[in-house]
Enzyme design. Structure first.
Site, PDB file in Angstrom:
ATOM      1  N   SER A 116       0.862  -1.186   0.000  1.00  0.00           N
ATOM      2  CA  SER A 116       0.000   0.000   0.000  1.00  0.00           C
ATOM      3  C   SER A 116       0.891   1.226   0.000  1.00  0.00           C
ATOM      4  CB  SER A 116      -0.885   0.013   1.249  1.00  0.00           C
ATOM      5  OG  SER A 116      -1.547   1.256   1.399  1.00  0.00           O
TER       6      SER A 116
ATOM      7  N   TYR B 178      -2.283   0.444  10.809  1.00  0.00           N
ATOM      8  CA  TYR B 178      -2.239  -0.017   9.413  1.00  0.00           C
ATOM      9  C   TYR B 178      -0.987   0.480   8.701  1.00  0.00           C
ATOM     10  CZ  TYR B 178      -3.645  -0.729   4.544  1.00  0.00           C
ATOM     11  OH  TYR B 178      -3.686  -1.110   3.221  1.00  0.00           O
TER      12      TYR B 178
END
Length: 261
Positions: free
Chosen positions: A145, A158
């Protein structure tokens, strides 16, 4: 007498004869990737905890559905034991589980994030690496990501985990240098799927929808699957170390064009 023209041979699809494992294949990017790789001719093994969803998708694309919980060493070992051959591993299983500031964070959310995104990825990679080496042309692909490259406020559990995935990919590439296994990372930015933001916002549909509100065309799972398929079907001497992909409306983590309502 005119000699007959021999028929033009039909080229094999890029993935023909190759076995591709896709983790987290029950929804979102994983499901889209499994579908795309099957269309490219790969023998796709769909892996996730929700076996009912996997079986339905596997039936539609001609793949194999196998239960896998990446947070369980026993589950990973049993999964690997049932795979005599693996040419490609798409480490896609992951997710975000909160959007909390560090000062307000629940350590249990951090534990869950690292168990799924980082430790689960390590478990599956370790278990399948012998088969990937034995294939003679193996691929380990990490779905990372942009959160693994740039930090931002909220949900540090995250971003920290995805930074871990990024450095895992970088380190493994160094360690396998000279071997016949490629290490690839695809790092998407804003991708609208049916579950990611909903899970991160604790099931609050309104807050999940607000993440994408006013963005004309966020990426969808099929866009990321297209990038994954492209990277995996390059000639095997070509290694796509890191491919960052964002929607045109997102120039950076904090720079997103939104239409006025």
């Amino acid at each position: 007498m005119v000699s007959p023209v021999p028929p033009t041979p039909v080229p094999s699809p890029p993935g023909a004869g190759r076995v591709a494992v896709v983790t987290g294949a029950s929804s979102g990017i994983g499901a889209a990737t499994a579908t795309r790789l099957a269309a490219e001719g790969f023998d796709v093994v769909l892996a996730a905890r929700r076996l009912d969803r996997l079986q339905e998708l596997a039936g539609r694309i001609g793949g194999r559905a196998l239960a896998l919980d990446v947070t369980s060493a026993e589950s990973v070992a049993a999964f690997a034991a049932g795979l005599p051959r693996v040419d490609v591993l798409v480490n896609n299983a992951g997710g975000a589980f909160d959007a909390a500031a560090v000062a307000d964070a629940d350590p249990d959310s951090w534990t869950r994030s690292f168990e799924v995104n980082v430790l689960g990825t390590v478990r599956v990679t370790q278990a399948l690496l012998p088969a990937l080496r034995a294939s003679g042309a193996g691929d380990v692909l990490f779905v990372g990501s942009t959160a693994g490259l740039v930090s931002y406020e909220g949900g540090a559990s995250y971003t920290a985990a995805k930074h871990g995935v990024h450095t895992l990919a970088e380190t493994l590439r160094l360690e396998l240098c000279g071997e016949s296994v490629r290490v690839i990372e695809i790092a998407p930015g804003m991708v609208r799927t049916e579950e990611f933001a909903l899970n991160r916002q604790g099931g609050d549909a309104d807050r999940a929808a607000a993440v994408y509100r006013g963005v004309a065309e966020p990426l969808v799972a099929e866009d990321v699957a297209d990038c994954i398929a492209w990277a995996l079907t390059r000639p095997h001497h070509v290694n796509v170390d890191l491919l960052v992909v964002r929607p045109r409306a997102q120039a950076a983590q904090h720079k997103v064009a939104r239409l006025e309502s």
